[in-house]
Design an enzyme around this catalytic site. Structure first.
Site, PDB file in Angstrom:
ATOM      1  N   LYS A   1       0.677  -1.133  -0.056  1.00 17.82           N
ATOM      2  CA  LYS A   1       0.195  -0.158  -0.005  1.00 17.82           C
ATOM      3  C   LYS A   1       0.788   1.224   0.003  1.00 17.82           C
ATOM      4  CE  LYS A   1      -3.739   2.270   2.661  1.00 17.82           C
ATOM      5  NZ  LYS A   1      -4.603   2.015   3.920  1.00 17.82           N
TER       6      LYS A   1
ATOM      7  N   LYS B   1      -2.427  -1.606  -3.644  1.00 18.18           N
ATOM      8  CA  LYS B   1      -3.193  -0.404  -3.673  1.00 18.18           C
ATOM      9  C   LYS B   1      -2.077   0.854  -3.807  1.00 18.18           C
ATOM     10  CE  LYS B   1      -6.153   1.736  -0.321  1.00 18.18           C
ATOM     11  NZ  LYS B   1      -6.538   1.978   0.932  1.00 18.18           N
TER      12      LYS B   1
HETATM   13  C1  PBG Z   1      -7.141   2.921   5.867  1.00 21.14           C
HETATM   14  C2  PBG Z   1      -7.510   2.789   4.555  1.00 21.14           C
HETATM   15  C3  PBG Z   1      -7.470   3.773   3.517  1.00 21.14           C
HETATM   16  C4  PBG Z   1      -7.975   3.392   2.410  1.00 21.14           C
HETATM   17  C5  PBG Z   1      -8.470   1.992   2.520  1.00 21.14           C
HETATM   18  N1  PBG Z   1      -8.199   1.738   3.876  1.00 21.14           N
HETATM   19  C6  PBG Z   1      -7.060   5.256   3.559  1.00 21.14           C
HETATM   20  C7  PBG Z   1      -5.468   5.594   4.028  1.00 21.14           C
HETATM   21  O1  PBG Z   1      -4.748   4.796   4.087  1.00 21.14           O
HETATM   22  O2  PBG Z   1      -5.297   6.792   4.346  1.00 21.14           O
HETATM   23  C8  PBG Z   1      -8.169   4.372   1.013  1.00 21.14           C
HETATM   24  C9  PBG Z   1      -9.142   3.556   0.067  1.00 21.14           C
HETATM   25  C10 PBG Z   1      -9.495   4.586  -0.894  1.00 21.14           C
HETATM   26  O3  PBG Z   1      -9.058   5.469  -1.327  1.00 21.14           O
HETATM   27  O4  PBG Z   1     -10.547   4.155  -1.713  1.00 21.14           O
HETATM   28  N2  PBG Z   1      -7.848   2.343   6.695  1.00 21.14           N
END
Ligand code: PBG
Length: 329
Positions: free
Chosen positions: A198, A251
């Site tokens: 991520k 992601k």
């Molecule tokens: C954190 C989380 C995020 C997303 C999914 N889980 C946000 C972040 O890391 O700031 C982002 C998902 C999206 O942008 O669709 N729990």
């Protein structure tokens, strides 16, 4: 004319719809899709998320209704995020039995028993500072203190009936910690879908409105990955495989298709999920609202590209409309 009386013409394979269809290499079906849902406390609540047209914050009963419609259109799975009543420095509401995700899981389980229910496991929606874990004295996420909380959250989601828990905080050792906690609590059948790779991305902007989980200060660059790196992605994916992850995720998706391919090649045994994140959704919706892009083919092309890059499954806010388009043809 290439040689003598022999012609090499790739266009023969594109001449008719029938020919194009028998030589197609990749396809997209509703079974490939996971639909994310934002669950808020209450009953009968359905609140539009302004930066994500068509997406809502829903109370458990309304989330169950969306889940049922998703299932009817052929979507096999949903991913739940919770927005709690109350936030505090330790994210207390993330692991209470009547927490918002726990209630959401139960409502969906009851309404649509055969739907696969996945829950996001992170603290950022539950902490008043908006960070993904317990903070140390310097205001950075304390890795090992956070693991203890993630273990408790995961067990409480499993207890509510989640099929998979999906840790999203990029905390070192999160998969191993959660796996052992689930096993110790007797939830050996509950799986772990790891947000293994991520990135610290600008494309999460609209989500942070939707989930009300933006950091109040600083950013997430001490735990989320640098967009410049791909070898590191392979390392993260391998580590999570060793720690016992059942599925891996990359992601965001669109700007990281090379990463999807690299992880697919490096860890071919595990199902690979690409997360088509909020910013990727909102960009298309905004352009389409202006009449600047032809929404349906643009969306289908994006998602097909993710499959071609090596994703088996795609988490996408487009899931319901895409499932409808794919079945009406
Ligand atoms: C954190 C989380 C995020 C997303 C999914 N889980 C946000 C972040 O890391 O700031 C982002 C998902 C999206 O942008 O669709 N729990």
């Amino acid at each position: 004319m290439n040689q003598e009386n022999r012609t090499i013409r790739p266009r023969r394979l594109r001449r008719t719809e029938g020919i194009r269809s028998i030589v197609r290499e990749t396809s997209l079906t509703p079974q490939d899709l996971i639909f994310p849902l934002f669950v808020v406390p209450g009953e009968g609540v359905r609140k539009p998320i302004v930066s994500m047209p068509g997406i809502f914050q829903c109370s458990p009963d309304e989330a169950a209704r969306d889940a049922m419609h998703a299932r009817e259109s052929g979507i096999p799975a949903v991913l739940l995020f919770g927005i709690p009543r109350r936030k505090d420095s330790e994210g207390t509401e993330s692991c209470v039995p009547d927490g918002v995700v726990q209630e959401g899981v139960r409502a969906i389980r009851q309404a649509v028993p055969d739907l696969v229910v996945i829950t996001d496991v992170c603290m950022c929606e539950y902490t008043d500072h908006g960070h993904c874990g317990i903070l140390d004295d310097n205001g950075t996420v304390d890795n090992d203190a956070t693991l203890e909380h993630l273990r408790r959250i995961a067990v409480s989601h499993a207890e509510a009936g989640a099929d998979f828990v999906a840790p999203s905080g990029m905390i070192d050792g999160m998969v191993a910690a959660i796996r052992s906690a689930l096993d110790l609590a007797g939830y050996t059948a509950t799986g772990v879908l790891s947000y293994a790779v991520k990135y610290a991305s600008a494309f999460y902007g609209p989500f942070r409105e939707a989930a009300e989980g933006a950091p109040k200060f600083g950013d997430r660059r001490t735990h989320q990955m640098n967009p410049a790196n791909v070898r590191e992605a392979v390392r993260e994916a391998r580590l999570d495989e060793q720690e016992g992850a059942d599925m891996l995720m990359v992601k965001p998706a669109l700007a990281y298709l090379d990463v999807v391919r690299a992880v697919r090649n490096a860890v071919p045994e595990l199902p690979l999920v690409a997360y088509n994140v909020s910013g990727e959704y909102s960009m298309v919706k905004a352009a389409a609202a202006q009449g600047w892009i032809d929404e349906k083919p643009a969306i289908l092309e994006m998602l097909l590209g993710m499959k071609r890059a090596g994703a088996d499954i795609i988490i996408t806010y487009f899931a319901p409309e895409v499932a409808r388009w794919l079945t009406e043809r």
